[in-house]
Design a protein around this motif. Sequence first.
Motif, short mmCIF file in Angstrom:
data_model
loop_
_atom_site.label_atom_id
_atom_site.label_comp_id
_atom_site.label_asym_id
_atom_site.label_seq_id
_atom_site.Cartn_x
_atom_site.Cartn_y
_atom_site.Cartn_z
N VAL A 282 26.44 8.63 31.06
CA VAL A 282 25.62 9.42 30.15
C VAL A 282 24.35 9.83 30.88
N ASP A 283 24.03 11.10 30.76
CA ASP A 283 22.94 11.70 31.54
C ASP A 283 21.92 12.30 30.57
N TYR A 284 20.71 11.71 30.54
CA TYR A 284 19.66 12.26 29.67
C TYR A 284 18.28 11.83 30.15
N ASP B 20 9.19 21.55 43.58
CA ASP B 20 10.04 22.62 44.12
C ASP B 20 11.31 22.80 43.29
N ARG B 21 11.94 21.68 42.96
CA ARG B 21 13.20 21.78 42.20
C ARG B 21 12.98 22.42 40.83
N LEU B 22 11.87 22.05 40.17
CA LEU B 22 11.63 22.57 38.82
C LEU B 22 11.21 24.04 38.86
N PRO C 123 15.62 5.87 44.41
CA PRO C 123 14.97 7.08 44.89
C PRO C 123 15.97 8.23 44.99
N SER C 124 15.54 9.43 44.60
CA SER C 124 16.44 10.59 44.65
C SER C 124 15.69 11.79 45.25
N ASP C 125 15.28 11.62 46.52
CA ASP C 125 14.51 12.67 47.19
C ASP C 125 15.39 13.58 48.04
N THR C 126 16.38 12.99 48.69
CA THR C 126 17.16 13.73 49.69
C THR C 126 18.66 13.64 49.36
N THR C 127 19.44 14.47 50.07
CA THR C 127 20.89 14.42 49.85
C THR C 127 21.47 13.10 50.38
N ASP C 128 20.79 12.51 51.37
CA ASP C 128 21.21 11.17 51.82
C ASP C 128 21.04 10.16 50.68
N ASP C 129 19.90 10.27 49.98
CA ASP C 129 19.67 9.38 48.82
C ASP C 129 20.79 9.56 47.81
N LEU C 130 21.11 10.83 47.56
CA LEU C 130 22.13 11.15 46.56
C LEU C 130 23.45 10.45 46.90
N PRO D 128 13.33 15.31 34.17
CA PRO D 128 14.13 16.48 34.54
C PRO D 128 13.91 16.85 36.01
N GLY D 129 14.99 17.15 36.71
CA GLY D 129 14.89 17.56 38.12
C GLY D 129 15.10 16.41 39.10
N THR D 130 15.17 15.19 38.63
CA THR D 130 15.33 14.06 39.57
C THR D 130 16.76 13.94 40.09
N GLY D 131 17.70 14.65 39.48
CA GLY D 131 19.07 14.63 40.00
C GLY D 131 20.09 13.93 39.11
N LYS D 132 19.77 13.80 37.83
CA LYS D 132 20.67 13.09 36.91
C LYS D 132 22.05 13.72 36.83
N THR D 133 22.07 15.05 36.63
CA THR D 133 23.36 15.71 36.42
C THR D 133 24.20 15.69 37.70
N THR D 134 23.55 15.99 38.83
CA THR D 134 24.27 15.97 40.11
C THR D 134 24.83 14.58 40.38
N THR D 135 23.99 13.57 40.22
CA THR D 135 24.42 12.18 40.48
C THR D 135 25.51 11.76 39.49
N LYS E 166 12.23 26.17 41.15
CA LYS E 166 13.48 26.89 41.44
C LYS E 166 14.30 27.07 40.18
N ARG E 167 14.18 26.12 39.26
CA ARG E 167 14.92 26.17 38.01
C ARG E 167 14.36 27.24 37.08
N GLY E 168 13.19 27.78 37.42
CA GLY E 168 12.60 28.85 36.60
C GLY E 168 11.76 28.33 35.45
P1 DAT Z 1 18.45 16.68 36.44
O1 DAT Z 1 19.82 16.58 35.84
O2 DAT Z 1 17.76 15.35 36.58
O3 DAT Z 1 17.56 17.68 35.76
P2 DAT Z 1 19.80 18.02 38.64
O4 DAT Z 1 20.94 17.13 38.95
O5 DAT Z 1 20.08 19.24 37.83
O6 DAT Z 1 18.61 17.19 37.96
O7 DAT Z 1 19.13 18.39 40.04
C1 DAT Z 1 18.09 19.35 40.15
C2 DAT Z 1 18.22 20.09 41.47
O8 DAT Z 1 17.91 19.23 42.55
C3 DAT Z 1 19.62 20.63 41.75
O9 DAT Z 1 19.45 21.87 42.41
C4 DAT Z 1 20.22 19.62 42.71
C5 DAT Z 1 19.02 19.06 43.43
N1 DAT Z 1 19.09 17.62 43.72
C6 DAT Z 1 19.38 16.65 42.85
N2 DAT Z 1 19.32 15.44 43.44
C7 DAT Z 1 18.96 15.66 44.72
C8 DAT Z 1 18.71 14.81 45.85
N3 DAT Z 1 18.81 13.47 45.79
N4 DAT Z 1 18.37 15.40 47.01
C9 DAT Z 1 18.26 16.75 47.12
N5 DAT Z 1 18.47 17.59 46.09
C10 DAT Z 1 18.82 17.07 44.92
#
Ligand code: DAT
Length: 173
Positions: free
Chosen positions: A78-80, A106-108, A147-154, A14-21, A110-112
């Motif tokens: 599919v995202d899980y 930090d991401r987790l 790797p999913s650290d930065t928005t460039d990675d995304l 959780p928090g690695t960016g699955k849903t966003t990606t 922020k998620r509360g």
């Molecule tokens: P997950 O679905 O794995 O739990 P998410 O897509 O909800 O993760 O992302 C968690 C938070 O991090 C959300 O605020 C967006 C941000 N995020 C995701 N991927 C990122 C990336 N590669 N670089 C920077 N921020 C990212």
Amino acid sequence: MSRARPNILITGTPGTGKTTTSEMVAQELGFTHINVGDWVREKALHSGWNQEFECFNLDEDKVCDALEDPLAEGGNVVDYHGCDFFPERWFDLVIVLQTNNTQLFDRLQKRGYSAKKVSENVECEIMMVVMEEAAESYRSEIVKPLPSDTTDDLERNVATIAGWVRGMMGAAR
Ligand code: DAT
């Protein structure tokens, strides 16, 4: 590939960016994004709330039954955060997103999430639990860590995944 369009699994802690990606990949390819966590809540594919782990107890049979028809069609992202209970035949590509500890923390936060839940998930990432689960559940050729650290990675990951999928669809023609 028996389906006209492949199915992709995007997994990771959780928090690695699955849903966003997943949303961006689905948009790019015109695929359907299936957020399994949302389905579990909305369609009650669980057997109640787990107080200790602060999540629903997944009912794996119910989840697989709900996913069977859409997955048979193909064209899904599919995202899980787990991947060992899906039938192996469902997926043509398995992406494992990976994030460094500080970013993930930090991401987790922020998620509360509670302090306990944050540290459990960061530990899970350090131990590469999901990566190992994917490696044990799917053929190594289709499992791709990114790797999913930065928005460039995304952005790079979305382009890379879309490129792989287009390649598969081209090869299947
Ligand atoms: P997950 O679905 O794995 O739990 P998410 O897509 O909800 O993760 O992302 C968690 C938070 O991090 C959300 O605020 C967006 C941000 N995020 C995701 N991927 C990122 C990336 N590669 N670089 C920077 N921020 C990212």
